[in-house]
Design a protein around this motif. Sequence first.
Motif, PDB file in Angstrom:
ATOM      1  N   GLU A  21       0.831  -1.209   0.000  1.00 45.63           N
ATOM      2  CA  GLU A  21       0.000   0.000   0.000  1.00 45.63           C
ATOM      3  C   GLU A  21       0.864   1.257   0.000  1.00 45.63           C
ATOM      4  N   GLU A  22       1.965   1.239   0.743  1.00 46.77           N
ATOM      5  CA  GLU A  22       2.892   2.373   0.748  1.00 46.77           C
ATOM      6  C   GLU A  22       3.523   2.546  -0.634  1.00 46.77           C
ATOM      7  N   GLN A  23       3.862   1.435  -1.290  1.00 50.12           N
ATOM      8  CA  GLN A  23       4.421   1.506  -2.637  1.00 50.12           C
ATOM      9  C   GLN A  23       3.400   2.068  -3.634  1.00 50.12           C
ATOM     10  N   LEU A  24       2.124   1.697  -3.459  1.00 44.57           N
ATOM     11  CA  LEU A  24       1.069   2.250  -4.312  1.00 44.57           C
ATOM     12  C   LEU A  24       0.963   3.760  -4.162  1.00 44.57           C
ATOM     13  N   ILE A  25       1.027   4.234  -2.934  1.00 42.94           N
ATOM     14  CA  ILE A  25       0.981   5.674  -2.683  1.00 42.94           C
ATOM     15  C   ILE A  25       2.167   6.354  -3.359  1.00 42.94           C
ATOM     16  N   THR A  26       3.343   5.741  -3.252  1.00 45.16           N
ATOM     17  CA  THR A  26       4.544   6.288  -3.876  1.00 45.16           C
ATOM     18  C   THR A  26       4.405   6.333  -5.392  1.00 45.16           C
ATOM     19  N   VAL A  27       3.937   5.249  -5.996  1.00 44.10           N
ATOM     20  CA  VAL A  27       3.767   5.189  -7.453  1.00 44.10           C
ATOM     21  C   VAL A  27       2.772   6.258  -7.919  1.00 44.10           C
ATOM     22  N   ASN A  28       1.696   6.438  -7.191  1.00 41.97           N
ATOM     23  CA  ASN A  28       0.723   7.466  -7.574  1.00 41.97           C
ATOM     24  C   ASN A  28       1.330   8.863  -7.464  1.00 41.97           C
ATOM     25  N   GLY A  29       2.133   9.097  -6.454  1.00 39.74           N
ATOM     26  CA  GLY A  29       2.811  10.384  -6.312  1.00 39.74           C
ATOM     27  C   GLY A  29       3.817  10.624  -7.421  1.00 39.74           C
ATOM     28  N   ILE A  30       4.541   9.586  -7.798  1.00 42.69           N
ATOM     29  CA  ILE A  30       5.504   9.678  -8.898  1.00 42.69           C
ATOM     30  C   ILE A  30       4.783  10.030 -10.195  1.00 42.69           C
ATOM     31  N   GLY A  31       3.702   9.320 -10.478  1.00 41.56           N
ATOM     32  CA  GLY A  31       2.937   9.595 -11.698  1.00 41.56           C
ATOM     33  C   GLY A  31       2.394  11.010 -11.713  1.00 41.56           C
ATOM     34  N   ASP A  32       1.899  11.460 -10.565  1.00 47.50           N
ATOM     35  CA  ASP A  32       1.365  12.830 -10.481  1.00 47.50           C
ATOM     36  C   ASP A  32       2.456  13.867 -10.713  1.00 47.50           C
ATOM     37  N   THR A  33       3.643  13.614 -10.179  1.00 51.52           N
ATOM     38  CA  THR A  33       4.763  14.543 -10.362  1.00 51.52           C
ATOM     39  C   THR A  33       5.196  14.610 -11.825  1.00 51.52           C
ATOM     40  N   LEU A  34       5.369  13.456 -12.439  1.00 50.40           N
ATOM     41  CA  LEU A  34       5.857  13.447 -13.812  1.00 50.40           C
ATOM     42  C   LEU A  34       4.807  13.920 -14.819  1.00 50.40           C
TER      43      LEU A  34
ATOM     44  N   ASN B  71       2.708  16.342 -14.303  1.00 41.81           N
ATOM     45  CA  ASN B  71       2.526  17.781 -14.146  1.00 41.81           C
ATOM     46  C   ASN B  71       3.782  18.480 -14.678  1.00 41.81           C
ATOM     47  N   PRO B  72       3.663  19.268 -15.761  1.00 39.84           N
ATOM     48  CA  PRO B  72       4.850  19.860 -16.380  1.00 39.84           C
ATOM     49  C   PRO B  72       5.730  20.675 -15.424  1.00 39.84           C
ATOM     50  N   GLN B  73       5.124  21.463 -14.551  1.00 46.24           N
ATOM     51  CA  GLN B  73       5.931  22.275 -13.636  1.00 46.24           C
ATOM     52  C   GLN B  73       6.653  21.396 -12.608  1.00 46.24           C
ATOM     53  N   ARG B  74       5.946  20.437 -12.032  1.00 49.92           N
ATOM     54  CA  ARG B  74       6.571  19.563 -11.033  1.00 49.92           C
ATOM     55  C   ARG B  74       7.628  18.666 -11.675  1.00 49.92           C
ATOM     56  N   ARG B  75       7.367  18.247 -12.918  1.00 54.87           N
ATOM     57  CA  ARG B  75       8.337  17.424 -13.629  1.00 54.87           C
ATOM     58  C   ARG B  75       9.610  18.214 -13.899  1.00 54.87           C
ATOM     59  N   GLU B  76       9.476  19.456 -14.282  1.00 57.52           N
ATOM     60  CA  GLU B  76      10.639  20.306 -14.532  1.00 57.52           C
ATOM     61  C   GLU B  76      11.492  20.445 -13.267  1.00 57.52           C
ATOM     62  N   VAL B  77      10.848  20.658 -12.129  1.00 63.77           N
ATOM     63  CA  VAL B  77      11.565  20.756 -10.855  1.00 63.77           C
ATOM     64  C   VAL B  77      12.255  19.427 -10.538  1.00 63.77           C
ATOM     65  N   TYR B  78      11.521  18.313 -10.707  1.00 65.94           N
ATOM     66  CA  TYR B  78      12.113  16.992 -10.457  1.00 65.94           C
ATOM     67  C   TYR B  78      13.348  16.787 -11.340  1.00 65.94           C
ATOM     68  N   ASN B  79      13.201  17.059 -12.639  1.00 63.86           N
ATOM     69  CA  ASN B  79      14.322  16.862 -13.566  1.00 63.86           C
ATOM     70  C   ASN B  79      15.525  17.721 -13.192  1.00 63.86           C
ATOM     71  N   ALA B  80      15.287  18.957 -12.789  1.00 63.29           N
ATOM     72  CA  ALA B  80      16.382  19.847 -12.398  1.00 63.29           C
ATOM     73  C   ALA B  80      17.089  19.334 -11.147  1.00 63.29           C
ATOM     74  N   ARG B  81      16.339  18.837 -10.205  1.00 61.54           N
ATOM     75  CA  ARG B  81      16.937  18.358  -8.945  1.00 61.54           C
ATOM     76  C   ARG B  81      17.601  16.998  -9.090  1.00 61.54           C
ATOM     77  N   ASN B  82      17.232  16.268 -10.132  1.00 63.31           N
ATOM     78  CA  ASN B  82      17.742  14.904 -10.283  1.00 63.31           C
ATOM     79  C   ASN B  82      18.501  14.710 -11.581  1.00 63.31           C
ATOM     80  N   ALA B  83      19.109  15.772 -12.061  1.00 69.79           N
ATOM     81  CA  ALA B  83      19.856  15.706 -13.318  1.00 69.79           C
ATOM     82  C   ALA B  83      21.003  14.706 -13.245  1.00 69.79           C
ATOM     83  N   HIS B  84      21.500  14.428 -12.053  1.00 70.99           N
ATOM     84  CA  HIS B  84      22.595  13.469 -11.910  1.00 70.99           C
ATOM     85  C   HIS B  84      22.166  12.050 -12.278  1.00 70.99           C
ATOM     86  N   LEU B  85      20.856  11.798 -12.369  1.00 70.71           N
ATOM     87  CA  LEU B  85      20.379  10.468 -12.735  1.00 70.71           C
ATOM     88  C   LEU B  85      20.292  10.274 -14.248  1.00 70.71           C
ATOM     89  N   THR B  86      20.494  11.328 -14.986  1.00 67.06           N
ATOM     90  CA  THR B  86      20.481  11.247 -16.448  1.00 67.06           C
ATOM     91  C   THR B  86      21.665  12.021 -16.993  1.00 67.06           C
TER      92      THR B  86
END
Length: 94
Positions: free
Chosen positions: A56-69, A71-86
């Motif tokens: 159930e915790e993993q489901l909550i996490t997956v839903n949050g991940i999908g919501d972040t990615l 959403n264009p603004q939240r995705r941009e922030v995520y990508n900027a903060r995690n550029a080291h992963l790409t």
Amino acid sequence: MAMFMIDLGAPSFYSLLGLPPDADASSIRAGQTRKAAELSRARDKTSDPTDKRRLEEQLITVNGIGDTLANPQRREVYNARNAHLTFFIASMRS
């Protein structure tokens, strides 16, 4: 010159949903739905309360991940903060 991203396979929102970093919104939702269905089936099959809670915790996490990615603004922030992963590769078109 074209730029494109490559996912290094490190734990990232993209790799957790099985998506490339340049996935579009519909692919993101499909990946989120696919992963959530997988976790829901596993949760429904187990009778262990600890496993149910973990899934159930993993489901909550997956839903949050999908919501972040999705959403264009939240995705941009995520990508900027995690550029080291790409990383980016420049290629010349001939």
